[in-house]
Scaffold this motif. Structure first.
Motif, mmCIF file in Angstrom:
data_model
loop_
_atom_site.group_PDB
_atom_site.id
_atom_site.type_symbol
_atom_site.label_atom_id
_atom_site.label_comp_id
_atom_site.label_asym_id
_atom_site.label_seq_id
_atom_site.Cartn_x
_atom_site.Cartn_y
_atom_site.Cartn_z
ATOM 1 N N LEU A 196 0.851 -1.193 0.000
ATOM 2 C CA LEU A 196 0.000 0.000 0.000
ATOM 3 C C LEU A 196 0.886 1.242 0.000
ATOM 4 C CD1 LEU A 196 -0.501 1.520 3.109
ATOM 5 C CD2 LEU A 196 -1.277 -0.805 3.493
ATOM 6 N N CYS A 227 -0.804 -0.867 -6.151
ATOM 7 C CA CYS A 227 -1.416 -1.204 -4.861
ATOM 8 C C CYS A 227 -2.443 -0.121 -4.477
ATOM 9 C CB CYS A 227 -0.310 -1.270 -3.794
ATOM 10 S SG CYS A 227 0.592 0.274 -3.649
ATOM 11 N N PRO A 228 -3.243 -0.377 -3.430
ATOM 12 C CA PRO A 228 -4.137 0.681 -2.944
ATOM 13 C C PRO A 228 -3.357 1.918 -2.503
ATOM 14 C CG PRO A 228 -4.646 -1.422 -1.900
ATOM 15 C CD PRO A 228 -3.370 -1.618 -2.660
ATOM 16 N N TYR A 272 -3.527 5.525 -0.358
ATOM 17 C CA TYR A 272 -4.232 6.270 0.687
ATOM 18 C C TYR A 272 -3.587 7.647 0.786
ATOM 19 C CZ TYR A 272 -5.862 1.614 1.974
ATOM 20 O OH TYR A 272 -6.420 0.366 1.947
#
Ligand code: CTP
Length: 402
Positions: free
Chosen positions: A88, A120-121, A123
């Motif tokens: 992430l 990937c994710p 944030y």
């Protein structure tokens, strides 16, 4: 154990005053068991030093496209490799400038190159002054990033570096970590599922100090419980006596001694579980009676009359409703045929065959070599692997079937 444990986190730091909080963020992530690497924009270097971040993350901190230091042999900092390494990517703080560049696919620094390469994710924890945050151009950029699938941790209300008060503060590092955990948990493939696992041997009492047991260490069942927990399930681990402990916070350990205890514990929970795996080596026989006092040797070797224990898995098969039910088979001859027979007789969805004929595999050891047999008789053979890797293979099969 946190859902962040073992996760590879790439932390991108941009040039806002909130960057001074990022050492705490790195420390909080590392404390949760994450591996952290840091990329910084050049302007972030004005707010926090790479030395602090590399000390806390125990990894080099990168901020330019080429490795600094050796001008005779310039080296490229491979942003693609770094981005693909990450499970992430967390960008905190994210300035208005960086949010705008991300939304436009601009790539004039290493952090942006990582962002554009990441699979990937992602944030994002924005931080800026209140009017910048509320500006329609900034709100539109954030909306665009959300439409790309990025996740935004909204800025918080409070005192700002400008002296003004309002919405624009970066979410506090501990809150970012909690939000990350919640988000990862919600995305986990077995989130909302309850998995029941039996593990270890059972001990059938002869007298208060002696029992009939077997060599099961419980390692396979505990590894399955750990994997189910990592995949987001609530795990009920019903375990006979072992020397193991279950660390993950999603695991509820129910310790039992005998087959009868295990049977009672299983049927306390079975009706409401989604997946059940019987990895325990349940004793098949127990003494009809167990002496209240230690049997003294002066009276000579006792005659011990045995009776069968209840077949827990067979009853789980009989009462099966929504549960995906997996058994284990330990065989020494006609392995495949015997295991297929058990799968059918006990009404299972699948059975995991481990053979005592495989050197280094099975009871006691930390490795196993399994064949996963589905109820339609199709099967897949796996190589000898650590029990943690075997557990991953088993859950991959279960998730495919579900
Ligand atoms: N099992 C169980 N309760 C028992 C015996 C076995 O729940 N009293 C479960 C085990 O946890 C395993 C499966 O049944 O998942 C098969 O166990 P195994 O010992 O291989 O086979 P048995 O059914 O005991 O038959 P046999 O001893 O004849 O091979």
């Amino acid at each position: 154990m946190s859902v962040l444990s073992g996760k590879k986190v790439l932390l991108g730091i941009t040039g806002g005053i909130a960057a001074y909080k990022t050492p705490l963020l790195v420390r909080a992530l590392v404390k949760k068991g994450a591996e952290v690497k840091v990329v910084m924009t050049p302007s972030a270097l004005d707010f926090v030093t790479p030395l602090t971040l590399s000390t806390l993350s125990q990894n080099p901190v990168l901020s330019s496209f080429t490795a600094e230091g050796n001008s005779d042999h310039p080296q490229w900092n491979n942003h693609v490799e770094l981005a693909l390494w990450a499970d992430l990517f967390l960008i905190a703080p994210a300035t208005s400038n960086t949010l705008s560049s991300m939304a436009q696919a601009r790539c004039n620094n290493l952090l942006l190159a990582c962002y554009l390469s990441a699979q990937c994710p992602v944030y994002i924890a924005p931080a800026m002054d209140l009017d910048m945050y509320a500006h329609p151009a900034n709100l539109a950029n954030m909306e665009k990033l959300v439409s790309f699938g990025n996740y935004i941790f909204p800025a918080q209300e409070g005192f700002l570096a400008s002296g003004l008060e309002g919405k624009g503060r970066m979410m506090e590092p501990d809150d970012i970590v909690v939000s990350l955990e919640e988000n990862l948990q919600a995305k986990a493939p077995l989130n909302g599922n309850t998995v029941l696992i039996t593990a270890g041997p059972t001990h059938e009492a002869i007298d208060p100090v002696r029992f009939i047991g077997n060599h099961s260490s419980g390692k396979m069942g505990y590894a399955l419980a750990e994997e189910a927990a990592i995949l987001g399930a609530n795990v009920i681990l019903i375990s006979g006596p072992t020397a193991l402990s279950a660390a993950h916070h999603n695991i509820t350990l129910v310790p039992v001694i005998s087959a009868a205890d295990m049977h009672a514990a299983v049927f306390n929970h079975y009706a409401s579980v989604d997946i059940a795996i019987a990895a325990a080596a349940v004793a098949d026989f127990k003494p009809i009676t167990s002496a209240n006092q230690k049997i003294k040797k002066q009276s000579g070797p006792p005659e011990i009359h045995l009776t069968s224990t209840v077949d827990i898995l067979a009853q789980m098969g009989k009462e099966k409703q929504q549960q995906f039910l997996v058994g284990f088979a330990l065989e020494t001859e006609n392995e495949l045929e015997n295991a297929k027979g058990k799968c059918l007789r006990k009404n299972l969805d699948a059975i995991v065959l481990n053979s005592l004929n495989d050197k280094d595999a099975g009871f006691g050891g930390s490795h196993n070599k399994i064949t996963y047999i589905r109820k339609d008789d199709t099967f897949v053979d796996f190589d000898l692997k650590p029990k943690s890797a075997v557990s991953k293979d088993i859950f991959t099969q279960i998730l495919n079937a579900l």
